[in-house]
Enzyme design. Structure first.
Site, PDB file in Angstrom:
ATOM      1  N   VAL A  63       0.806  -1.225   0.000  1.00 53.27           N
ATOM      2  CA  VAL A  63       0.000   0.000   0.000  1.00 53.27           C
ATOM      3  C   VAL A  63       0.838   1.273   0.000  1.00 53.27           C
ATOM      4  O   VAL A  63       0.276   2.379  -0.038  1.00 53.27           O
ATOM      5  CB  VAL A  63      -0.989   0.013   1.191  1.00 53.27           C
ATOM      6  CG1 VAL A  63      -2.038  -1.065   1.019  1.00 53.27           C
ATOM      7  CG2 VAL A  63      -0.256  -0.137   2.519  1.00 53.27           C
ATOM      8  N   SER A 141      -3.592   6.167  16.652  1.00 57.92           N
ATOM      9  CA  SER A 141      -3.146   5.442  17.843  1.00 57.92           C
ATOM     10  C   SER A 141      -3.166   6.396  19.021  1.00 57.92           C
ATOM     11  O   SER A 141      -3.132   7.625  18.851  1.00 57.92           O
ATOM     12  CB  SER A 141      -1.720   4.914  17.630  1.00 57.92           C
ATOM     13  OG  SER A 141      -1.145   4.481  18.846  1.00 57.92           O
ATOM     14  N   TYR A 162       6.658   6.641  14.829  1.00 57.42           N
ATOM     15  CA  TYR A 162       5.298   6.107  14.901  1.00 57.42           C
ATOM     16  C   TYR A 162       4.339   7.164  15.444  1.00 57.42           C
ATOM     17  O   TYR A 162       3.258   7.385  14.883  1.00 57.42           O
ATOM     18  CB  TYR A 162       5.303   4.870  15.799  1.00 57.42           C
ATOM     19  CG  TYR A 162       3.975   4.165  15.921  1.00 57.42           C
ATOM     20  CD1 TYR A 162       3.492   3.361  14.889  1.00 57.42           C
ATOM     21  CD2 TYR A 162       3.209   4.269  17.079  1.00 57.42           C
ATOM     22  CE1 TYR A 162       2.279   2.691  15.008  1.00 57.42           C
ATOM     23  CE2 TYR A 162       2.003   3.603  17.209  1.00 57.42           C
ATOM     24  CZ  TYR A 162       1.538   2.818  16.165  1.00 57.42           C
ATOM     25  OH  TYR A 162       0.338   2.160  16.290  1.00 57.42           O
ATOM     26  N   ALA A 163       4.721   7.824  16.518  1.00 60.30           N
ATOM     27  CA  ALA A 163       3.855   8.837  17.116  1.00 60.30           C
ATOM     28  C   ALA A 163       3.630  10.007  16.164  1.00 60.30           C
ATOM     29  O   ALA A 163       2.514  10.522  16.051  1.00 60.30           O
ATOM     30  CB  ALA A 163       4.465   9.334  18.434  1.00 60.30           C
ATOM     31  N   ALA A 164       4.697  10.420  15.474  1.00 60.29           N
ATOM     32  CA  ALA A 164       4.563  11.522  14.520  1.00 60.29           C
ATOM     33  C   ALA A 164       3.617  11.146  13.384  1.00 60.29           C
ATOM     34  O   ALA A 164       2.761  11.941  12.967  1.00 60.29           O
ATOM     35  CB  ALA A 164       5.936  11.897  13.966  1.00 60.29           C
ATOM     36  N   LYS A 166       1.204   8.837  13.426  1.00 62.82           N
ATOM     37  CA  LYS A 166      -0.168   8.650  13.899  1.00 62.82           C
ATOM     38  C   LYS A 166      -0.834   9.983  14.251  1.00 62.82           C
ATOM     39  O   LYS A 166      -2.043  10.140  14.092  1.00 62.82           O
ATOM     40  CB  LYS A 166      -0.185   7.702  15.097  1.00 62.82           C
ATOM     41  CG  LYS A 166       0.210   6.269  14.744  1.00 62.82           C
ATOM     42  CD  LYS A 166      -0.701   5.678  13.668  1.00 62.82           C
ATOM     43  CE  LYS A 166      -0.419   4.207  13.430  1.00 62.82           C
ATOM     44  NZ  LYS A 166      -1.311   3.625  12.396  1.00 62.82           N
TER      45      LYS A 166
END
Length: 261
Positions: A63, A141, A162-164, A166
């Site tokens: 994707v 998240s 990951y935090a950035a 999400k």
């Protein structure tokens, strides 16, 4: 059956939360389009969904590849005439202290967790616009709503990429809602808290997993982990006509997290 007759795409549908969503959609009467990069898992997943009484087809697609996604959407429309629901669930993480995170780690996480969400929505949108109807549900998240501690990978955060990504998905959801809403398309977001899925074991020892579960349970007012079917129920609500007047919203499904900065 809330999705009877609807064609619903679920990315990352062969495991974890994506699998739970696909199963729930099949039980609610949808034709589930299983999209995953794990080719060997697609046919067993499709067969499982069909055994539940639903219809299902599967495609092995990366994707993060824009051209492959455009081709995927064309194939789905050729076979089923429409695309009603898109759940952007596929994701990954590379837990690293930010000072040691490489370009490769950062780019891999952002490509799947953010760019792919944009690419999938962009590929599906023309078909939804044509039919004047669509539901897009993006997966964020709890990491996207606050810097939750966990001392993962030797760092109190360890999840900067990951935090950035999400957090960006939440804002992307709002901008897509503004642009696509006038065409009858609801774009919303789900921000899960802690659900025990295979992703948690990819970078942790069994002892670290036990400690991680204990810590996460303590950060919720419900004092337990989430069940995948509970997340699937929230996604189903946003994918169904029960949520027709909800657009641009982020639904927290986290057991009442108390540890956001």
């Amino acid at each position: 059956m809330q999705l009877k007759g609807k064609v619903a795409i679920v990315t990352g549908a062969c495991s974890g939360l994506g699998k739970a969503i696909a199963v729930r959609f099949a039980r609610e009467g949808a034709c589930v389009v299983v999209v995953d990069v794990n080719a060997s898992a697609i046919e067993p997943t499709v067969e499982e969904l069909r055994a539940l009484g639903g219809d299902a087809i599967g495609f092995c697609v990366d994707v993060t590849k824009r051209t492959d996604l455009a081709s995927l959407m064309e194939k789905i429309v050729e076979q089923h005439d429409r695309i009603d629901v898109l759940v952007n669930n596929a994701g990954m993480t590379r837990y690293r202290p930010f000072q040691t995170m490489s370009d490769e780690d950062w780019d891999l996480v952002l490509a799947l967790d953010l760019k792919a969400v944009f690419f999938c929505a962009q590929a599906a949108a023309p078909h939804m616009i044509r039919q004047g109807y669509g539901k897009i549900v993006n997966m964020s998240s709890s990491h996207g709503t606050g810097a939750t501690p966990g001392f993962t990978a030797g760092s109190p955060g360890g999840s900067s990429a990951y935090a950035a990504a999400k957090a960006a998905v939440i804002q992307l959801t709002k901008t897509l809602a503004r642009e696509l809403g006038p065409h009858g398309i609801n774009v919303n977001c789900v921000a899960p808290g802690f659900f025990l899925t295979p992703i948690h074991s990819t970078t942790r020892t069994p002892e670290q997993i036990d400690e991680h579960i204990k810590n996460r349970i303590e950060t919720t007012v419900l004092k337990r982990t989430g069940k995948p079917e509970e997340l699937a129920s929230a996604v189903l609500f946003l994918a169904s006509d029960e949520s027709n007047f909800i657009c641009g919203h982020t639904l927290l499904v986290d057991g009442g997290r108390t540890d956001r900065m």
